[in-house]
Scaffold this motif. Structure first.
Motif, PDB file in Angstrom:
ATOM      1  N   ILE A 281      -3.325  -8.045  -9.439  1.00 44.13           N
ATOM      2  CA  ILE A 281      -3.944  -7.614  -8.030  1.00 44.13           C
ATOM      3  C   ILE A 281      -5.333  -7.767  -7.632  1.00 44.13           C
ATOM      4  N   THR A 282      -5.850  -8.471  -6.621  1.00 41.54           N
ATOM      5  CA  THR A 282      -7.013  -8.920  -6.847  1.00 41.54           C
ATOM      6  C   THR A 282      -8.322  -7.815  -5.713  1.00 41.54           C
TER       7      THR A 282
ATOM      8  N   SER B 128     -10.353   4.673   3.977  1.00 39.88           N
ATOM      9  CA  SER B 128      -9.556   4.067   3.216  1.00 39.88           C
ATOM     10  C   SER B 128      -8.488   2.809   3.360  1.00 39.88           C
ATOM     11  N   ALA B 129      -8.074   2.429   5.074  1.00 44.81           N
ATOM     12  CA  ALA B 129      -8.154   1.447   5.630  1.00 44.81           C
ATOM     13  C   ALA B 129      -9.182  -0.148   4.855  1.00 44.81           C
ATOM     14  N   ALA B 130     -10.177   0.364   4.598  1.00 47.87           N
ATOM     15  CA  ALA B 130     -11.564  -0.647   4.153  1.00 47.87           C
ATOM     16  C   ALA B 130     -10.698  -1.155   2.999  1.00 47.87           C
ATOM     17  N   LEU B 131     -10.403  -0.466   2.191  1.00 47.37           N
ATOM     18  CA  LEU B 131     -10.328  -0.261   0.505  1.00 47.37           C
ATOM     19  C   LEU B 131      -8.614  -0.904   0.874  1.00 47.37           C
ATOM     20  N   SER B 132      -7.770  -0.771   1.830  1.00 47.47           N
ATOM     21  CA  SER B 132      -6.134  -1.070   1.480  1.00 47.47           C
ATOM     22  C   SER B 132      -6.814  -3.079   1.947  1.00 47.47           C
ATOM     23  N   ARG B 133      -7.555  -2.923   3.092  1.00 43.87           N
ATOM     24  CA  ARG B 133      -7.768  -4.309   3.378  1.00 43.87           C
ATOM     25  C   ARG B 133      -7.782  -5.149   1.880  1.00 43.87           C
ATOM     26  N   ALA B 134      -8.815  -4.480   1.569  1.00 44.97           N
ATOM     27  CA  ALA B 134      -9.753  -5.226   0.572  1.00 44.97           C
ATOM     28  C   ALA B 134      -8.591  -5.636  -0.930  1.00 44.97           C
ATOM     29  N   LEU B 135      -7.495  -5.028  -0.621  1.00 39.72           N
ATOM     30  CA  LEU B 135      -6.918  -5.175  -1.754  1.00 39.72           C
ATOM     31  C   LEU B 135      -5.411  -6.544  -1.082  1.00 39.72           C
ATOM     32  N   SER B 136      -5.887  -7.392  -2.407  1.00 35.21           N
ATOM     33  CA  SER B 136      -4.811  -8.456  -1.789  1.00 35.21           C
ATOM     34  C   SER B 136      -3.495  -8.939  -3.398  1.00 35.21           C
TER      35      SER B 136
END
Length: 228
Positions: free
Chosen positions: A47-48, A20-28
């Motif tokens: 949303i990128t 989940s943390a990795a998915l969060s970091r993948a969003l900008s």
């Protein structure tokens, strides 16, 4: 009103595990109040997603003025549901539409985004937007401004997708103020659209009533968005 301002993005709620943390970091994110182009929807959140997977985010927002100061009395909500887990963000760039209400709503120039949680979508989203076409009761194509009874959905991608459809009514603001959604009504439910194919959604219930109220009005949209 600023045309396109970069967001400050706080990542929170990633305690469900490293995935989940990795998915969060993948969003900008980027807020575009007014792109300056005609026929372009205002108040879009871009949303990128660089994760390589389709992601279901749950976001929260704080409204900011042109000086990047908080507007605490302004409530921020969304049309497609990135704040409640109903929007699927594919790999690449997708959008949601923001709605502002409360004292200072016309002073919003940017938003601060907090990622509350993320999950991998059960149903991968397509790269291209599913397009919509209003139809009458005989299946003939008509304008979205008319009293339509069906919506045809078209999927350009080579994989089946699942979408929801929103009938959006827009306000008519004075010059210099961004246009925003004042009424949003779901058309049907979660709908499968086959690869390189089409599906038809019937307009019934609350959606039919909304179309009857606003047909031949000045500003409506029929928008499909990836969901699950």
């Amino acid at each position: 009103m600023a045309g396109a301002l970069l967001l400050g993005c706080n990542v929170a709620g990633a305690g469900a595990g490293s995935g989940s943390a990795a998915l969060s970091r993948a969003l900008s994110f980027r807020y575009v109040g007014d792109s300056g182009q005609d026929e372009t929807i205002n108040q879009q959140l871009e949303i990128t997603n660089t994760s390589g997977r389709s992601v279901v985010p749950v976001l929260s927002f704080s409204a900011l003025d042109k000086n990047h100061q908080a507007l605490p009395q302004v409530k921020v909500s969304t049309v497609y549901g990135s704040d409640r887990g109903t929007l699927v963000a594919p790999y690449g760039t997708s959008v949601d539409i923001l709605r502002f209400s409360g004292p200072g709503e016309h002073d919003v120039a940017d938003v601060d985004v907090t990622v509350r949680s993320t999950a991998t979508a059960r149903i991968p989203a397509g790269v291209h937007d599913v397009t919509t076409q209003a139809l009458d009761s005989e299946g003939r194509e008509i304008s979205r401004f008319e009293r339509f009874s069906r919506v045809r959905l078209t999927n350009e991608d080579g994989q089946p997708v699942f979408v929801r459809v929103a009938y959006v009514v827009w306000d008519q603001p004075p010059k210099g103020v961004t246009q925003q959604a004042v009424e949003v009504t779901a058309v049907g439910g979660l709908t499968a659209v086959p690869a390189h194919g089409t599906a038809v959604v019937q307009v019934t219930g609350a959606a039919a009533a909304a179309v009857a109220r606003h047909s031949h009005g000045p500003a409506v949209s029929i928008k499909a968005y990836n969901s699950q």
